[in-house]
Design a protein around this motif. Structure first.
Motif, PDB file in Angstrom:
ATOM      1  N   HIS A   1       0.814  -1.214   0.000  1.00 52.22           N
ATOM      2  CA  HIS A   1       0.000   0.000   0.000  1.00 52.22           C
ATOM      3  C   HIS A   1       0.844   1.260   0.000  1.00 52.22           C
ATOM      4  N   THR A   2       2.149   1.124   0.156  1.00 52.77           N
ATOM      5  CA  THR A   2       3.023   2.288   0.204  1.00 52.77           C
ATOM      6  C   THR A   2       3.037   2.988  -1.149  1.00 52.77           C
ATOM      7  N   PRO A   3       2.822   4.311  -1.171  1.00 52.06           N
ATOM      8  CA  PRO A   3       2.839   5.015  -2.465  1.00 52.06           C
ATOM      9  C   PRO A   3       4.180   4.839  -3.158  1.00 52.06           C
ATOM     10  N   GLN A   4       4.123   4.707  -4.439  1.00 48.54           N
ATOM     11  CA  GLN A   4       5.337   4.484  -5.229  1.00 48.54           C
ATOM     12  C   GLN A   4       5.899   5.839  -5.656  1.00 48.54           C
ATOM     13  N   THR A   5       6.442   6.551  -4.673  1.00 49.77           N
ATOM     14  CA  THR A   5       7.012   7.877  -4.922  1.00 49.77           C
ATOM     15  C   THR A   5       8.401   7.943  -4.310  1.00 49.77           C
ATOM     16  N   LEU A   6       9.200   8.862  -4.824  1.00 55.11           N
ATOM     17  CA  LEU A   6      10.552   9.051  -4.308  1.00 55.11           C
ATOM     18  C   LEU A   6      10.516   9.397  -2.829  1.00 55.11           C
ATOM     19  N   ASP A   7       9.507  10.176  -2.423  1.00 57.91           N
ATOM     20  CA  ASP A   7       9.429  10.577  -1.012  1.00 57.91           C
ATOM     21  C   ASP A   7       9.296   9.370  -0.087  1.00 57.91           C
TER      22      ASP A   7
END
Lengths: 173, 142, 282
Positions: free
Chosen positions: B52-58
């Motif tokens: 569920h973790t967003p797939q973003t650099l942050d």
């Protein structure tokens, strides 16, 4: 292989006319072949059978010279004119769906697939001594080929297994 | 949820060039392809990451590689009696910006791989599709 | 441009592989006809036989790189040339059933794909009043498989964007390119096959794993897209840009080596998105 120096062939032939009673499959009887043009002193003589059908049964093709009465029962001896045998390993009939064993014309441009495995083949029988012996007796020759079936399946037609387009006698100096 | 992989801290070993590398790849050795298919989502310095973790650099997302699994595995030398089949392969992702960001955070980075199953054959186990032998981070200066 | 002159011995033009969404009515009908006829044949001309070359039961496909054998113990990856050979041999076998057929590619980066997902040509349940042979096929590989293929595609927005293919084309080394293109290839397999529920049990779609992917008719158009991307990469980075150690390797079970499949024109086809031909009569 040395260059052929002479080549005699009958007109394009198919299987002979109806076989004597008791023969399971048709034999082939050539017309008279005139070998007078063959030069003496040849080192090798071949019988070449071109355009042979190999889709059906397997058979031994027994070749006799100047013995039109030869049959499956004839002894394979020089006295009987026996020149030798070639063996054909047939495909055993058609086991695929409709159209599987049809041989079509030229392949499509760029088609990398191997040629149709049922394309007719060529068989060569080396018969140097037999040709030499026959020529010593007469310049005319009749070739009889007796097919003796050695392998078959239920899909094979057995009445006429020996089919080819051309028979040639080729000698080499 | 399928079991994820979390590496120990990996020394980035950047040396004198520091973070000025032109490319950085994350290599995965011996990734098993014998079973189901899955997307392997890779995160740096985020051992808590999951599907569920967003797939973003942050969130440390470095990229994904995809495993096209055999599903049903062919019998042969690799299917030793009593052992599950294995089909290890080498995989890598190009993760230049993610590695650069991690390098700014410290000299070492953890790699988390979260498998998300995308394909299966009957009988495949889905709880632990990800098997691998090792991971390394490679940087290039051109 | 796709002019098959049947038994003509003179090649007059190359076969044009098109985007499936750009096929004309007759072209799509020819493709469906070829598939439908192949699906009825049980011998080595048939669809089940050809699909069975990839995964079950014959397992000839190349995926994920391997280690060479004997003295050639180094990584070898014949994924691209093997699948190119697979497609061309299958395509000729299809054309034996309908000379007007050609494998079209499925552009999964297109706006249409990002809107509807699987193209209509493969998704429609029927065509011309008959079941659509591009939608599903029968897998008959005893004892394990005797059923129709299944497909549970994902969300269209999850398909790769055009920029991802552009990034692939910018890679200059073959080993980089083949690795990354295989990743996008693997992703599409998972997307297309997906996971679903049949009879209360969770099952995977056939495109999702190597074992049965090639039985789903969309497989060939997916690989046509991959082959096309390789061709576009070759145009930029060189037709022969592949490790020289691969060139003489045979693409078992096909009668082709790697060097035989580097030039698609020598295989008789082209991927031009638009072309015009003028015939000059002698």
């Amino acid at each position: 292989m040395p260059e052929p120096r002479s080549k005699k062939q009958p007109k394009a032939g198919r299987s002979a006319k109806s076989a004597p009673a008791g023969t399971r499959t048709k034999k082939y009887l050539s017309p008279q072949m005139d070998l007078s043009g063959i030069q003496a002193g040849f080192t090798r003589a071949d019988l070449e059978f071109e355009g042979l059908d190999h889709a059906g049964a397997s058979f031994e093709a027994r070749v006799f010279f100047n013995n039109p009465e030869a049959s499956e029962a004839t002894e394979k001896t020089l006295a009987q004119g026996y020149a030798g045998s070639f063996y054909l390993f047939g495909h055993g009939g058609c086991f695929g769906d409709f159209g599987h064993c049809e041989v079509h014309g030229l392949p499509r441009p760029y088609d990398p697939r191997p040629s149709n495995p049922l394309l007719p083949i060529k068989k060569t029988l080396i018969a140097t001594e037999a040709v030499r012996r026959a020529l010593a007796q007469s310049p005319n020759l009749r070739v009889t080929v007796i097919p003796v079936i050695t392998g078959m399946t239920e899909k094979c037609e057995l009445a006429d297994v020996l089919k080819f387009e051309r028979l040639s006698i080729v000698t080499y100096q | 949820m399928a079991k994820k992989f979390v590496s120990p801290p990996i020394d980035l070993g950047l040396g004198a060039a520091g973070t000025d590398f032109t490319r950085a790849d994350i290599h995965f050795r011996g990734v098993d392809h014998a079973g189901p298919s899955f997307e392997a989502r890779v995160f740096l310095n985020n051992p808590e990451a999951d599907e569920h973790t967003p797939q973003t650099l942050d969130h440390g997302y470095a990229g994904s590689f995809h495993v096209y699994g055999y599903g049903v595995f062919p019998e042969g030398p690799r299917t030793a009696a009593g052992k599950p089949p294995e089909a290890p392969a080498e995989r890598y992702i190009m993760a230049t910006e993610a590695v650069r960001r991690a390098a700014h955070q410290g000299k070492k980075a953890t790699v988390t791989v979260v498998p998300v199953v995308t394909g299966m054959a009957d009988g495949n186990r889905l709880d632990a599709p990800l098997k691998l032998d090792g991971v390394s981070i490679v940087t290039y200066n051109q | 441009m796709a002019a098959d002159k049947g038994g003509s011995a003179v090649a007059t033009s190359l076969l044009l592989r098109k985007n499936v969404s750009n096929l004309s009515g007759p072209e799509l009908a020819a493709l469906r006809d070829a598939y439908a006829k192949m699906m009825k044949i049980t011998d080595n001309r048939g669809y089940n036989y050809w699909s069975g070359i990839h995964g079950v039961p014959q397992w000839f496909c190349w995926h994920h790189g391997r280690i060479g054998n004997g003295s050639n113990a180094q990584p070898v990856d014949l994924f691209l040339p093997w699948h190119r050979a697979y497609l061309i041999l299958l395509e000729h076998t299809m054309r034996d059933q309908n000379a007007g057929a050609a494998i079209p590619w499925w552009d999964w980066t297109s706006l249409e794909s990002h809107t509807i997902g699987v193209p209509k040509a493969f998704a429609d349940k029927s065509a011309g009043g008959k079941p659509n042979p591009l939608r599903q096929a029968h897998i008959k590989v005893p004892p394990q498989f005797n059923r129709t293929t299944r497909r549970f595609p994902g969300s269209p927005s999850d398909l790769p964007a055009p920029g991802e293919v552009q990034a692939l084309l910018a890679l200059s080394s073959f080993s980089d390119f083949t690795s990354q293109v295989q990743d996008i290839h693997d992703r599409i397999h998972g997307w297309t096959g997906g996971m679903g529920v049949v009879g209360g049990k969770q099952v995977g779609g056939d495109m999702g794993t190597i074992s049965t992917a090639a039985f789903d008719p969309i497989f060939y158009s997916h690989h046509c897209m991959i082959d096309r991307i390789w061709y576009l990469w070759q145009l930029q980075h060189g037709q022969n840009n592949i490790p020289s150690t691969y060139l003489g390797m045979t693409l078992t079970p096909f009668p082709l080596k790697v060097q035989d499949v580097l030039n698609i024109h020598s295989l008789g086809y082209e991927y031009a998105s638009a072309s015009a031909e003028v015939t000059v009569h002698a």
